[in-house]
Design a protein around this motif. Structure first.
Motif, PDB file in Angstrom:
ATOM      1  N   MET A   1       3.656  -1.738 -15.652  1.00 19.18           N
ATOM      2  CA  MET A   1       2.442  -0.756 -15.252  1.00 19.18           C
ATOM      3  C   MET A   1       1.460  -1.186 -14.790  1.00 19.18           C
ATOM      4  O   MET A   1       0.963  -0.607 -13.556  1.00 19.18           O
ATOM      5  CB  MET A   1       2.713   0.814 -16.078  1.00 19.18           C
ATOM      6  CG  MET A   1       2.344   2.269 -15.530  1.00 19.18           C
ATOM      7  SD  MET A   1       3.313   2.368 -14.177  1.00 19.18           S
ATOM      8  CE  MET A   1       2.577   4.287 -13.201  1.00 19.18           C
ATOM      9  N   LEU A   2       0.412  -1.301 -15.743  1.00 21.30           N
ATOM     10  CA  LEU A   2      -1.036  -2.236 -15.332  1.00 21.30           C
ATOM     11  C   LEU A   2      -1.029  -2.551 -13.726  1.00 21.30           C
ATOM     12  O   LEU A   2      -1.884  -2.315 -12.851  1.00 21.30           O
ATOM     13  CB  LEU A   2      -1.619  -2.640 -16.297  1.00 21.30           C
ATOM     14  CG  LEU A   2      -2.727  -3.013 -16.300  1.00 21.30           C
ATOM     15  CD1 LEU A   2      -3.581  -1.713 -16.475  1.00 21.30           C
ATOM     16  CD2 LEU A   2      -3.284  -3.909 -17.309  1.00 21.30           C
ATOM     17  N   LYS A   3       0.003  -3.529 -13.809  1.00 16.53           N
ATOM     18  CA  LYS A   3       0.003  -4.215 -12.192  1.00 16.53           C
ATOM     19  C   LYS A   3      -0.293  -3.351 -11.419  1.00 16.53           C
ATOM     20  O   LYS A   3      -0.139  -3.620 -10.262  1.00 16.53           O
ATOM     21  CB  LYS A   3       1.168  -5.423 -12.113  1.00 16.53           C
ATOM     22  CG  LYS A   3       0.290  -6.599 -12.549  1.00 16.53           C
ATOM     23  CD  LYS A   3       1.824  -7.854 -12.603  1.00 16.53           C
ATOM     24  CE  LYS A   3       2.134  -9.293 -13.141  1.00 16.53           C
ATOM     25  NZ  LYS A   3       2.634 -10.237 -13.543  1.00 16.53           N
ATOM     26  N   ILE A   4       0.883  -2.340 -11.163  1.00 13.85           N
ATOM     27  CA  ILE A   4       0.797  -1.690 -10.001  1.00 13.85           C
ATOM     28  C   ILE A   4       0.225  -0.879 -10.421  1.00 13.85           C
ATOM     29  O   ILE A   4      -0.159  -0.594  -8.962  1.00 13.85           O
ATOM     30  CB  ILE A   4       2.229  -0.419 -10.757  1.00 13.85           C
ATOM     31  CG1 ILE A   4       4.412  -1.215 -10.282  1.00 13.85           C
ATOM     32  CG2 ILE A   4       2.754   0.678  -9.474  1.00 13.85           C
ATOM     33  CD1 ILE A   4       4.671  -0.335 -10.882  1.00 13.85           C
ATOM     34  N   ALA A  63      -3.822   9.682 -10.416  1.00 10.06           N
ATOM     35  CA  ALA A  63      -4.785   9.794 -10.914  1.00 10.06           C
ATOM     36  C   ALA A  63      -5.363   7.614 -10.556  1.00 10.06           C
ATOM     37  O   ALA A  63      -6.985   7.876  -9.882  1.00 10.06           O
ATOM     38  CB  ALA A  63      -5.367   9.138 -12.780  1.00 10.06           C
ATOM     39  N   VAL A  64      -5.383   6.780 -10.687  1.00 14.63           N
ATOM     40  CA  VAL A  64      -5.796   5.936 -10.228  1.00 14.63           C
ATOM     41  C   VAL A  64      -5.966   6.012  -8.562  1.00 14.63           C
ATOM     42  O   VAL A  64      -6.933   5.339  -8.417  1.00 14.63           O
ATOM     43  CB  VAL A  64      -4.920   4.251 -10.507  1.00 14.63           C
ATOM     44  CG1 VAL A  64      -5.098   3.458  -9.979  1.00 14.63           C
ATOM     45  CG2 VAL A  64      -4.885   4.761 -11.464  1.00 14.63           C
ATOM     46  N   TYR A  65      -4.811   6.913  -8.039  1.00  9.20           N
ATOM     47  CA  TYR A  65      -5.195   6.269  -6.412  1.00  9.20           C
ATOM     48  C   TYR A  65      -6.143   7.003  -6.659  1.00  9.20           C
ATOM     49  O   TYR A  65      -7.100   6.963  -4.730  1.00  9.20           O
ATOM     50  CB  TYR A  65      -3.869   7.568  -6.299  1.00  9.20           C
ATOM     51  CG  TYR A  65      -3.855   7.982  -4.722  1.00  9.20           C
ATOM     52  CD1 TYR A  65      -2.879   6.499  -3.911  1.00  9.20           C
ATOM     53  CD2 TYR A  65      -3.242   8.811  -3.732  1.00  9.20           C
ATOM     54  CE1 TYR A  65      -2.598   7.008  -2.162  1.00  9.20           C
ATOM     55  CE2 TYR A  65      -3.546   9.061  -2.681  1.00  9.20           C
ATOM     56  CZ  TYR A  65      -2.844   7.892  -1.716  1.00  9.20           C
ATOM     57  OH  TYR A  65      -3.216   8.187  -0.207  1.00  9.20           O
ATOM     58  N   ALA A  66      -6.562   8.873  -6.417  1.00  2.30           N
ATOM     59  CA  ALA A  66      -8.001   9.232  -6.545  1.00  2.30           C
ATOM     60  C   ALA A  66      -9.119   8.795  -6.898  1.00  2.30           C
ATOM     61  O   ALA A  66      -9.705   8.634  -6.216  1.00  2.30           O
ATOM     62  CB  ALA A  66      -7.950  10.910  -7.641  1.00  2.30           C
ATOM     63  N   ILE A  67      -9.184   7.513  -7.873  1.00  2.00           N
ATOM     64  CA  ILE A  67     -10.205   7.138  -7.843  1.00  2.00           C
ATOM     65  C   ILE A  67     -10.739   6.099  -7.133  1.00  2.00           C
ATOM     66  O   ILE A  67     -11.756   6.005  -6.251  1.00  2.00           O
ATOM     67  CB  ILE A  67      -9.850   6.377  -9.630  1.00  2.00           C
ATOM     68  CG1 ILE A  67     -10.003   7.773 -10.175  1.00  2.00           C
ATOM     69  CG2 ILE A  67     -10.699   5.642  -9.791  1.00  2.00           C
ATOM     70  CD1 ILE A  67      -9.069   6.692 -12.199  1.00  2.00           C
ATOM     71  N   GLY A  68      -9.520   5.540  -6.412  1.00  2.00           N
ATOM     72  CA  GLY A  68      -9.292   4.820  -5.266  1.00  2.00           C
ATOM     73  C   GLY A  68     -10.085   5.204  -4.567  1.00  2.00           C
ATOM     74  O   GLY A  68     -10.863   4.269  -3.851  1.00  2.00           O
ATOM     75  N   TYR A  69     -10.043   6.442  -3.897  1.00  2.00           N
ATOM     76  CA  TYR A  69     -10.342   6.827  -2.844  1.00  2.00           C
ATOM     77  C   TYR A  69     -11.922   6.831  -2.779  1.00  2.00           C
ATOM     78  O   TYR A  69     -12.808   6.719  -1.905  1.00  2.00           O
ATOM     79  CB  TYR A  69      -9.065   8.488  -2.656  1.00  2.00           C
ATOM     80  CG  TYR A  69      -9.864   9.144  -0.957  1.00  2.00           C
ATOM     81  CD1 TYR A  69      -8.857   9.285   0.035  1.00  2.00           C
ATOM     82  CD2 TYR A  69     -11.049   9.830  -1.097  1.00  2.00           C
ATOM     83  CE1 TYR A  69      -9.072   9.713   0.578  1.00  2.00           C
ATOM     84  CE2 TYR A  69     -10.735  10.579   0.196  1.00  2.00           C
ATOM     85  CZ  TYR A  69      -9.801   9.934   1.288  1.00  2.00           C
ATOM     86  OH  TYR A  69      -9.874  10.457   2.917  1.00  2.00           O
ATOM     87  N   ALA A  70     -12.110   7.723  -3.980  1.00  2.00           N
ATOM     88  CA  ALA A  70     -13.718   7.619  -4.252  1.00  2.00           C
ATOM     89  C   ALA A  70     -14.660   6.188  -4.014  1.00  2.00           C
ATOM     90  O   ALA A  70     -15.155   6.013  -3.791  1.00  2.00           O
ATOM     91  CB  ALA A  70     -14.050   8.712  -5.661  1.00  2.00           C
ATOM     92  N   LEU A  71     -13.982   5.422  -4.981  1.00  2.00           N
ATOM     93  CA  LEU A  71     -14.013   4.001  -4.527  1.00  2.00           C
ATOM     94  C   LEU A  71     -14.499   3.833  -2.635  1.00  2.00           C
ATOM     95  O   LEU A  71     -15.386   3.148  -2.850  1.00  2.00           O
ATOM     96  CB  LEU A  71     -13.378   3.232  -5.949  1.00  2.00           C
ATOM     97  CG  LEU A  71     -14.062   3.430  -6.968  1.00  2.00           C
ATOM     98  CD1 LEU A  71     -13.189   2.842  -7.939  1.00  2.00           C
ATOM     99  CD2 LEU A  71     -15.690   3.439  -7.496  1.00  2.00           C
TER     100      LEU A  71
END
Length: 171
Positions: A1-4, A63-71
């Motif tokens: 899951m970490l890779k994904i 959560a990662v999708y949203a963080i990626g958006y901000a970054l």
């Protein structure tokens, strides 16, 4: 899951960075480069969205999708700032009315239009300087070196007509 999750983060950063650059380039009139970037952008978007939708039941993927958006927004804006496309107009108002500042800036290669203005406390030297955006910081520092108390305003012009700059800009 970490890779994904890592894949989602990277793909989202790439997508949103491309999106941010495309928007900025479109606003600056660079529509062909923006269109080229949009082809990469939409391809990456579809890949990323596909992965996120597969793992929609995982809160971490959202959560990662949203963080990626901000970054992606931060990185896209940083990239645009580094390539510094376009021009700036710098307006300078100085108490030093002898003209030395305007001539010193001209000697450094800047095109300076200067005139006398009337301020609350008397005459002021008003100057307008058009410069490439990637020279903006150097110009700003030159102005402050010549007159640390100068009032400086920077704006980005959208259109140009006339003057010696228009031939250089169109090249």
């Amino acid at each position: 899951m970490l890779k994904i999750l890592l894949f989602i983060l990277v793909i989202q950063i790439i997508y949103v960075s491309a999106y941010t650059l495309r928007m900025i380039l479109t606003l600056k009139g660079q529509r062909y480069i923006a269109a080229l970037i949009s082809t990469v952008e939409v391809t990456v978007y579809v890949l990323g969205l596909n992965v996120v939708l597969k793992y929609l039941d995982q809160v971490a993927s959202l959560a990662v999708y949203a963080i990626g958006y901000a970054l992606g927004i931060l990185i896209g804006a940083w990239i645009e700032e580094k390539i510094a496309l376009g021009y700036v107009t710098v307006k300078v108002i100085s108490n030093e009315i002898n003209g030395g500042i305007a001539n010193a800036l001209r000697d450094k290669g800047y095109g300076v239009t200067a005139w006398l203005g009337s301020g609350r406390d008397g005459e002021r030297l008003v100057m307008e300087i058009l410069a490439k955006r990637n020279n903006q910081n150097k110009l700003y520092q030159s102005i402050l070196d010549l007159d640390p108390k100068a009032f400086v305003i920077t704006v980005e012009p959208k259109q140009f007509h006339g003057g010696f700059w228009t031939k250089a800009i169109r090249k």
